[in-house]
Enzyme design. Structure first.
Site, PDB file in Angstrom:
ATOM      1  N   PHE A  62     -27.372  13.196 157.024  1.00  0.00           N
ATOM      2  CA  PHE A  62     -27.201  11.762 157.226  1.00  0.00           C
ATOM      3  C   PHE A  62     -25.805  11.433 157.759  1.00  0.00           C
ATOM      4  O   PHE A  62     -25.621  10.474 158.497  1.00  0.00           O
ATOM      5  CB  PHE A  62     -27.457  11.025 155.905  1.00  0.00           C
ATOM      6  CG  PHE A  62     -27.770   9.581 156.073  1.00  0.00           C
ATOM      7  CD1 PHE A  62     -29.059   9.163 156.357  1.00  0.00           C
ATOM      8  CD2 PHE A  62     -26.774   8.624 155.937  1.00  0.00           C
ATOM      9  CE1 PHE A  62     -29.352   7.812 156.511  1.00  0.00           C
ATOM     10  CE2 PHE A  62     -27.047   7.278 156.095  1.00  0.00           C
ATOM     11  CZ  PHE A  62     -28.348   6.867 156.385  1.00  0.00           C
ATOM     12  N   GLU A  63     -24.811  12.257 157.427  1.00  0.00           N
ATOM     13  CA  GLU A  63     -23.425  12.011 157.825  1.00  0.00           C
ATOM     14  C   GLU A  63     -23.103  12.531 159.225  1.00  0.00           C
ATOM     15  O   GLU A  63     -22.024  12.270 159.751  1.00  0.00           O
ATOM     16  CB  GLU A  63     -22.474  12.656 156.813  1.00  0.00           C
ATOM     17  CG  GLU A  63     -22.476  11.991 155.448  1.00  0.00           C
ATOM     18  CD  GLU A  63     -23.684  12.320 154.581  1.00  0.00           C
ATOM     19  OE1 GLU A  63     -24.101  11.450 153.783  1.00  0.00           O
ATOM     20  OE2 GLU A  63     -24.229  13.438 154.704  1.00  0.00           O
ATOM     21  N   CYS A  90     -30.075  21.161 158.632  1.00  0.00           N
ATOM     22  CA  CYS A  90     -31.427  21.607 158.323  1.00  0.00           C
ATOM     23  C   CYS A  90     -31.968  20.721 157.214  1.00  0.00           C
ATOM     24  O   CYS A  90     -31.411  20.687 156.117  1.00  0.00           O
ATOM     25  CB  CYS A  90     -31.441  23.073 157.903  1.00  0.00           C
ATOM     26  SG  CYS A  90     -33.089  23.670 157.479  1.00  0.00           S
ATOM     27  N   HIS A  98     -37.898  11.137 151.158  1.00  0.00           N
ATOM     28  CA  HIS A  98     -36.507  11.323 151.563  1.00  0.00           C
ATOM     29  C   HIS A  98     -36.405  12.054 152.907  1.00  0.00           C
ATOM     30  O   HIS A  98     -35.625  11.684 153.773  1.00  0.00           O
ATOM     31  CB  HIS A  98     -35.765  12.093 150.466  1.00  0.00           C
ATOM     32  CG  HIS A  98     -34.326  12.328 150.759  1.00  0.00           C
ATOM     33  ND1 HIS A  98     -33.858  13.537 151.219  1.00  0.00           N
ATOM     34  CD2 HIS A  98     -33.247  11.513 150.652  1.00  0.00           C
ATOM     35  CE1 HIS A  98     -32.553  13.453 151.391  1.00  0.00           C
ATOM     36  NE2 HIS A  98     -32.155  12.246 151.055  1.00  0.00           N
TER      37      HIS A  98
END
Length: 166
Positions: A62-63, A90, A98
């Site tokens: 996500f970052e 990955c 999620h």
């Protein structure tokens, strides 16, 4: 390319890129897999004599878009800007949604960077159902995605340079 590579990509169009600069931004999450992506990429970039290779580590997938954008912003105007950024991660499907949220956000984030930044941001994120599928993409039946990302970055740098001459 290494002998184990079964990449569908060839190296046509990668000429005279010894001065190429590439940044790899990659995750700590699923590090055994991601580190192999990075190693394959690193080996291929060295094979083609890329002049500068930088590495930036972030906690998770996500970052990745944030770190790619911040790297570009931090080097803007410094003469140290890369010709391409490769984002590696990955994401393995689990029991909750999620996986879907992270994959969608990262994909859209990398897409937005490609539309906003003047350099390519290569999508090197494996989105797989299980660990075996990831391993199959580290030199198995589906090639080595780290090596392929390096070739993609170099081809995009070559394209960018070709277009600048027009």
């Amino acid at each position: 390319m290494s002998e184990h590579n079964k990449s569908l990509l060839n190296d046509a169009g990668i000429l005279n890129l010894e001065d190429a600069s590439v940044v790899m931004v990659y995750t700590e999450w699923n590090d055994a897999i991601v580190n192999e992506l990075v190693a394959g990429c690193d080996n291929t970039l060295h094979q083609y004599k890329a002049a500068k290779i930088e590495k930036v580590i972030v906690p998770g997938a996500f970052e990745l878009p944030y770190a790619c954008k911040q790297y570009w912003e931090a080097t803007k105007g410094s003469g140290k800007q890369p010709g391409a950024i490769i984002a590696f991660g990955c994401v393995i499907r689990g029991e909750t949604p999620h996986f879907d949220y992270v994959c969608k956000a990262v994909t859209e984030g990398i897409l937005q960077l490609n539309l906003q930044l003047p350099i390519p941001v290569i999508f090197g994120i494996l989105t797989v159902d299980n660990e075996q599928q990831a391993l199959d993409r580290l030199g198995g039946a589906h090639g080595h995605k780290g090596e392929e990302a390096a070739i993609t970055a170099l081809k995009m740098i070559a394209l960018q340079r070709d277009l600048a001459r027009k």
